[in-house]
Design a protein around this motif. Structure first.
Motif, PDB file in Angstrom:
ATOM      1  N   ALA A  59      44.293  89.355   2.205  1.00 40.74           N
ATOM      2  CA  ALA A  59      45.352  88.375   1.934  1.00 40.74           C
ATOM      3  C   ALA A  59      45.912  87.821   3.243  1.00 40.74           C
ATOM      4  O   ALA A  59      45.691  88.397   4.304  1.00 40.74           O
ATOM      5  CB  ALA A  59      46.474  89.043   1.141  1.00 40.74           C
ATOM      6  N   TYR A  80      49.269  86.414   5.482  1.00 44.82           N
ATOM      7  CA  TYR A  80      50.733  86.452   5.630  1.00 44.82           C
ATOM      8  C   TYR A  80      51.122  85.554   6.783  1.00 44.82           C
ATOM      9  O   TYR A  80      50.434  85.521   7.821  1.00 44.82           O
ATOM     10  CB  TYR A  80      51.220  87.874   5.928  1.00 44.82           C
ATOM     11  CG  TYR A  80      51.067  88.818   4.759  1.00 44.82           C
ATOM     12  CD1 TYR A  80      52.100  89.008   3.849  1.00 44.82           C
ATOM     13  CD2 TYR A  80      49.868  89.500   4.566  1.00 44.82           C
ATOM     14  CE1 TYR A  80      51.959  89.871   2.776  1.00 44.82           C
ATOM     15  CE2 TYR A  80      49.721  90.359   3.491  1.00 44.82           C
ATOM     16  CZ  TYR A  80      50.754  90.543   2.597  1.00 44.82           C
ATOM     17  OH  TYR A  80      50.609  91.391   1.530  1.00 44.82           O
ATOM     18  N   PRO A 121      45.585  93.425   4.462  1.00 51.95           N
ATOM     19  CA  PRO A 121      45.248  93.817   3.091  1.00 51.95           C
ATOM     20  C   PRO A 121      46.479  93.966   2.188  1.00 51.95           C
ATOM     21  O   PRO A 121      46.369  93.801   0.985  1.00 51.95           O
ATOM     22  CB  PRO A 121      44.533  95.166   3.255  1.00 51.95           C
ATOM     23  CG  PRO A 121      44.982  95.683   4.585  1.00 51.95           C
ATOM     24  CD  PRO A 121      45.261  94.477   5.437  1.00 51.95           C
ATOM     25  N   ASP A 122      47.638  94.271   2.758  1.00 53.29           N
ATOM     26  CA  ASP A 122      48.829  94.457   1.929  1.00 53.29           C
ATOM     27  C   ASP A 122      50.079  94.310   2.786  1.00 53.29           C
ATOM     28  O   ASP A 122      49.984  94.140   4.011  1.00 53.29           O
ATOM     29  CB  ASP A 122      48.800  95.832   1.222  1.00 53.29           C
ATOM     30  CG  ASP A 122      48.712  96.982   2.207  1.00 53.29           C
ATOM     31  OD1 ASP A 122      49.599  97.070   3.077  1.00 53.29           O
ATOM     32  OD2 ASP A 122      47.767  97.791   2.120  1.00 53.29           O
ATOM     33  N   LEU A 123      51.235  94.353   2.141  1.00 56.04           N
ATOM     34  CA  LEU A 123      52.491  94.117   2.854  1.00 56.04           C
ATOM     35  C   LEU A 123      52.731  95.154   3.955  1.00 56.04           C
ATOM     36  O   LEU A 123      53.222  94.809   5.028  1.00 56.04           O
ATOM     37  CB  LEU A 123      53.666  94.113   1.871  1.00 56.04           C
ATOM     38  CG  LEU A 123      55.034  93.827   2.500  1.00 56.04           C
ATOM     39  CD1 LEU A 123      55.090  92.428   3.092  1.00 56.04           C
ATOM     40  CD2 LEU A 123      56.167  94.007   1.498  1.00 56.04           C
ATOM     41  N   LEU A 153      53.534  94.190   7.684  1.00 57.17           N
ATOM     42  CA  LEU A 153      54.780  94.577   8.347  1.00 57.17           C
ATOM     43  C   LEU A 153      54.491  95.344   9.631  1.00 57.17           C
ATOM     44  O   LEU A 153      55.216  95.215  10.615  1.00 57.17           O
ATOM     45  CB  LEU A 153      55.647  95.428   7.404  1.00 57.17           C
ATOM     46  CG  LEU A 153      56.226  94.711   6.181  1.00 57.17           C
ATOM     47  CD1 LEU A 153      57.006  95.700   5.307  1.00 57.17           C
ATOM     48  CD2 LEU A 153      57.124  93.549   6.581  1.00 57.17           C
ATOM     49  N   PRO A 181      54.011  86.110   2.162  1.00 61.42           N
ATOM     50  CA  PRO A 181      52.614  86.063   1.711  1.00 61.42           C
ATOM     51  C   PRO A 181      52.150  84.615   1.577  1.00 61.42           C
ATOM     52  O   PRO A 181      52.925  83.755   1.170  1.00 61.42           O
ATOM     53  CB  PRO A 181      52.650  86.747   0.343  1.00 61.42           C
ATOM     54  CG  PRO A 181      54.074  86.948  -0.013  1.00 61.42           C
ATOM     55  CD  PRO A 181      54.931  86.624   1.158  1.00 61.42           C
TER      56      PRO A 181
END
Lengths: 401, 118
Positions: free
Chosen positions: B2, B4, B91-93, B97, B114
């Motif tokens: 994903a 960001y 891949p993810d929050l 972060l 995102p």
């Protein structure tokens, strides 16, 4: 109650979180998982009444919920999704047992610092505790529609921002665990003195605080903050039975029948407190548990080591200052050194804006004024406290005079 | 994977008066360390240089075209203005972060959003 209905109530109380956690693994969508779990419980009503309660209700419910989830996945295969799938680590998709890891993954997802604080508590109570939105809304004094919107928004954020469904790694763990502990602590304090309503306690919230604290302790047995929080839960809840009288009226700590305190919880809580106090730096929950432990071990209010309690509040005030801690310390000073000293300690706090609408300040002043024989001032303070509390049991108590 | 967008918001007055001399070097170091996930980024000229187009949505392609109202300044005036961005893959929050925590930023902070790829 029929055996099937009793078993269902018990399963709802104990299995909602584990079944949901295992189902999320399949659906990778919190809303769909909730629907599948609700469907499994609905099927259980029919099936258990007709065919009897299964030997392992949790496993039965998990199988039913996951089967439903797989059906839905097949049916929705081609449907376009508005939101991304929940980010999960790869595990065998047919792994049947709801594992402790899934449950913890759900806890850490619900309590992610990227979610607003109130939403963390709400999601935890709903997804892990199986509470309805209405029950959660009443516990936190917000309209049900507001709470529903808060939960929906948080779920959307989890999906859209890809908050991962997993137990965080060692680098993130301290911050993430602290966020989880503060949610459990809030569930405990809200359950211990319900903000609003006719009952002083919210048994459902206290039970959830127990479950969550035990779950964390099982996974992080050497973490002093986790140990301290479980100790605090036990020592706080140990007094629950004695906190209300026969008609549900509030009984102050000083007047409680200490034989009604839960000796088993006190023994376990005290042992855990000792363990937690060995942590360096000493965690806040260990100090809070130590205060509860001093009360729990005292033979009577008069026989309480109030100097020790003042000392513990001094430590809290030095490291985690807050107006409420200052208030509790001032009250302890009153018991340690007499009502005049207590009143004097309370006096500067009357100018504290954060305490202006907090009824405990007025209630404490009323008590010390009464002891000093200043009845008219005591009446005024008691009336002020009664105006400020939203809890009917506390209001009745303050009105008794 | 994903995407960001990491947006930096900076107090421009404080930055103009007192930007650290080695901030650029810190960004270069960050870019070298995260080259594998960086998809783009840059520092923005001060918000006083911004030009805003408002309106649109009426034409078949939703473009503002000649309907656009052109004004001087950023879309929203804020004390801490958008000062730069990085576009990253994560891949993810939590992973996003972790990268965002290492972005050099003075007199402000970063926002992580995102990106919804079509």
């Amino acid at each position: 109650m029929e055996p099937a209905d009793a078993a269902l109530a018990d399963a709802h109380r104990h299995e909602w979180g584990p079944v949901l956690a295992a189902t999320v693994r399949v659906t990778r969508d919190l809303d769909v998982a909730e629907e599948c779990v609700a469907d499994a419980f609905a099927r259980a009503v029919e099936s258990w009444r007709a065919d009897g309660v299964p030997a392992r209700p949790g496993a039965w419910l998990t199988t039913a919920a996951r089967r439903r989830a797989l059906d839905r996945l097949r049916r929705d295969e081609v449907a376009a999704r508005a939101l991304p799938w929940l980010v999960t680590d790869e595990v065998a998709p047919d792994d049947p047992a709801p594992t402790e890891t899934d449950l913890l993954a759900l806890v850490f997802t619900c309590c992610h610092p990227a979610l607003a604080g109130p939403a963390r508590v709400a999601l935890t109570l709903r997804l892990l505790g199986g509470l309805t939105t209405g029950e959660i809304a009443r516990a936190f004094l917000v309209p049900e529609a507001t709470m529903a919107a808060r939960i929906t928004r948080a779920k959307k954020k989890i999906a859209a921002a890809r908050v991962p469904y997993r137990v965080p790694g060692p680098a993130e763990l301290p911050e993430r665990l602290a966020a989880v502990l503060s949610v459990v602590h809030l569930v405990l304090t809200t359950g211990h003195t319900a903000s609003e309503g006719d009952a002083l306690l919210r048994r459902d919230l206290l039970d959830r605080a127990h479950d969550l604290a035990r779950l964390l302790r099982a996974r992080f047995p050497t973490d002093p903050a986790v140990t301290g929080l479980l100790a605090l839960v036990l020592l706080t809840d140990a007094r629950s039975a004695a906190r209300t009288g026969p008609d549900g009226e509030l009984v102050l700590l000083a007047d409680q029948d200490r034989t009604r305190w839960d000796a088993g919880m006190i023994a376990e809580g005290t042992a855990l407190t000792r363990e937690a106090l060995r942590g360096r730096p000493v965690p806040r929950y260990a100090v809070l548990a130590a205060i509860a432990a001093v009360h729990a071990e005292a033979p009577s209010a008069a026989g309480t080591d109030w100097a020790e309690i003042v000392g513990l509040y001094d430590e809290l005030l030095a490291r985690w200052p807050s107006p409420v801690v200052a208030l509790n310390r001032a009250v302890a000073v009153g018991f340690a050194a007499g009502p005049a000293a207590g009143l004097e300690a309370l006096e500067p706090l009357r100018a504290e804006p954060a305490l202006a609408t907090y009824h405990y300040l007025a209630a404490a002043r009323a008590r010390f004024l009464q002891e000093l024989g200043r009845s008219a001032e005591a009446d005024a303070a008691r009336a002020e406290a009664a105006l400020l509390t939203g809890n009917a049991v506390e209001r009745d108590f303050l009105g008794r005079g | 994977m994903a995407g960001y967008l990491i947006l930096f918001y900076v107090d421009e007055a404080a930055y103009a008066a007192d930007a650290p001399a080695d901030l650029l070097a810190a960004h270069q170091k960050f870019q070298a360390a995260h080259g594998d996930v960086l998809r783009g980024g840059g520092q923005l000229a001060p918000s006083a240089t911004a030009t805003t187009l408002r309106g649109g949505g009426r034409s078949p392609d939703y473009a503002a075209g000649d309907d656009a109202e052109v004004t001087d300044g950023p879309f929203v005036e804020t004390k801490e203005a958008l000062g730069g961005y990085y576009l990253i893959d994560a891949p993810d929050l939590d992973a996003a972060l972790a990268v965002a925590r290492e972005v050099p930023v003075v007199f402000g902070g970063v926002e992580v959003r995102p990106v919804v790829y079509p």
